[in-house]
Design an enzyme around this catalytic site. Structure first.
Site, PDB file in Angstrom:
ATOM      1  N   SER A 147       7.182  -8.399   1.633  1.00  0.00           N
ATOM      2  CA  SER A 147       5.677  -8.310   1.048  1.00  0.00           C
ATOM      3  C   SER A 147       5.910  -7.976  -0.538  1.00  0.00           C
ATOM      4  O   SER A 147       6.809  -7.618  -0.929  1.00  0.00           O
ATOM      5  CB  SER A 147       4.718  -7.093   1.850  1.00  0.00           C
ATOM      6  OG  SER A 147       3.808  -6.902   1.140  1.00  0.00           O
ATOM      7  N   TYR A 160       4.389   1.819   5.395  1.00  0.00           N
ATOM      8  CA  TYR A 160       4.710   0.667   5.444  1.00  0.00           C
ATOM      9  C   TYR A 160       5.459   0.279   4.165  1.00  0.00           C
ATOM     10  O   TYR A 160       6.468  -0.552   4.142  1.00  0.00           O
ATOM     11  CB  TYR A 160       3.613   0.044   5.642  1.00  0.00           C
ATOM     12  CG  TYR A 160       3.628  -1.847   5.523  1.00  0.00           C
ATOM     13  CD1 TYR A 160       3.907  -2.318   6.616  1.00  0.00           C
ATOM     14  CD2 TYR A 160       3.147  -2.280   4.467  1.00  0.00           C
ATOM     15  CE1 TYR A 160       4.203  -3.687   6.651  1.00  0.00           C
ATOM     16  CE2 TYR A 160       3.335  -3.601   4.413  1.00  0.00           C
ATOM     17  CZ  TYR A 160       3.908  -4.472   5.647  1.00  0.00           C
ATOM     18  OH  TYR A 160       3.885  -5.667   5.427  1.00  0.00           O
ATOM     19  N   LYS A 164       9.231  -1.487   3.658  1.00  0.00           N
ATOM     20  CA  LYS A 164       9.251  -2.741   2.975  1.00  0.00           C
ATOM     21  C   LYS A 164      10.389  -2.552   1.802  1.00  0.00           C
ATOM     22  O   LYS A 164      11.208  -3.617   1.385  1.00  0.00           O
ATOM     23  CB  LYS A 164       8.161  -3.181   2.536  1.00  0.00           C
ATOM     24  CG  LYS A 164       7.278  -3.845   3.654  1.00  0.00           C
ATOM     25  CD  LYS A 164       7.982  -4.898   4.499  1.00  0.00           C
ATOM     26  CE  LYS A 164       6.938  -5.438   5.475  1.00  0.00           C
ATOM     27  NZ  LYS A 164       7.688  -6.460   6.292  1.00  0.00           N
TER      28      LYS A 164
END
Length: 340
Positions: A147, A160, A164
């Site tokens: 991402s 999150y 990542k």
């Protein structure tokens, strides 16, 4: 067990984690359209059954494996099931994730740990399981679904974003080790923008509004095409999908402090819609089970989501584009010399 239907094909054997919905679901369909055999790994039985049906209708062959990717032994067993069924693993796509939508101080320690275990360690365990079968054959490709948030943290998604970022560092380290060993096993990472998936209705949400991706929003098929392309062109270390991803990563490299202030001012509102959160949170149990419904690949943002990305074309064709620009510049210089 393998789903009935199509005869065995000569396509690649592909494993997709988080295949029951969203980007994973769209990616499984995209591989199936090439005639590949697709192993679908996830927790939700309803979503997996529907995904298997879509894979078969798209022209592929489906193998359903119910697994929680945070369990290393279960992931190893899942990989063995794939090899037992198809003899090998050619591509492994690490896509599964979980999230909590809240300020960091409102995320409980066990919730933060759970997001990390699913999103980051799930990727680590999937990669380890894939390598166990790829390294002896000295071939195979691992695609990490990343991402823009692997480089640029934003508010309300600390767990999150941290996971990542961890995947990014892990993948770089692994890539160096594979290059050192002169292995023909490849690993690459695909950095995604905001995508129209059901995750925004099933993420654990403690904010007053409904969670949403930061605009512009892309359809999951855009991400799926990038992942399939990366699986066949894994010499590239990573791919950026969407103009917003490119803009974010460039801005973060040039002026991260200014971006901190901009995101602090805009991204609380940019990640919320009107209305109260009312969807089933999937942090601890799948959103589609045991008596839930299949959520599919698309979220509720079809009206605004785009199904194309000019930037993705540029990213995929940057070598040819650079060569064309070089030739064009040379021709222009020659013309000027002739005129003189």
């Amino acid at each position: 067990m393998r789903t009935p239907g199509t005869a065995r094909r000569r396509g690649r054997v592909v494993v997709v984690t988080g295949a029951s919905g969203g980007v994973g679901r769209a990616t499984a369909r995209a591989f199936a359209a090439r005639g590949d055999k697709v192993a679908l790994l996830a927790r939700g039985r309803e979503g997996l059954a529907a995904a298997a049906d879509e894979v078969q209708r798209a022209g592929g062959e489906a193998l359903v494996v119910t697994v929680d990717v945070s369990d290393a032994k279960a992931v190893e067993d899942a990989a063995q099931q794939v090899v037992d069924a198809y003899g090998r693993i050619d591509v492994w796509v690490n896509n599964a994730f979980a999230g909590v939508f809240a300020p960091f101080t409102e995320v409980a320690p066990d919730e933060f740990r759970r997001v990390t275990e699913v999103t980051y360690l799930g990727c680590v365990f999937g990669t380890r399981a894939a390598l166990r079968h790829m390294l002896p054959r000295d071939r195979g490709t691992i695609v990490q679904v990343g991402s823009a948030l692997a480089y640029r943290g934003i508010p309300l998604q600390s767990a999150y974003c941290g996971a990542k970022h961890a995947i990014q560092g892990f993948n770089e380290s692994l890539r160096c080790e594979l290059l050192h060993a002169r292995s023909r096993v490849r690993t690459t990472m695909v950095q995604l923008p905001g995508v129209n998936t059901p995750q925004f209705d099933w993420v654990l949400n403690r904010m007053p509004g409904r969670a949403r991706p930061v605009a512009p929003v892309y359809q999951p098929e855009v991400a799926a095409r990038a992942i399939v392309h990366a699986s066949s062109h894994a010499r590239r270390r990573e791919y950026w999908v969407g103009g917003s991803t490119a803009a974010t990563l460039i801005a973060n490299a040039v002026a991260p402090g200014l971006l901190d202030r901009y995101l602090a001012r805009t991204n609380f509102d940019a990640q919320q819609d009107e209305g109260r959160p009312d969807g089933p949170a999937n942090l601890w149990v799948p959103a589609d089970g045991p008596h839930g419904q299949d959520h599919g690949a698309h979220g509720r943002f079809d009206d605004e989501a785009t199904d194309g990305s000019p930037q993705q074309w540029v990213s995929r064709n940057r070598g040819r584009l650079g060569a064309a620009l070089t030739v064009g510049a040379g021709a222009l210089a020659t013309r000027r010399l002739v005129r003189r």
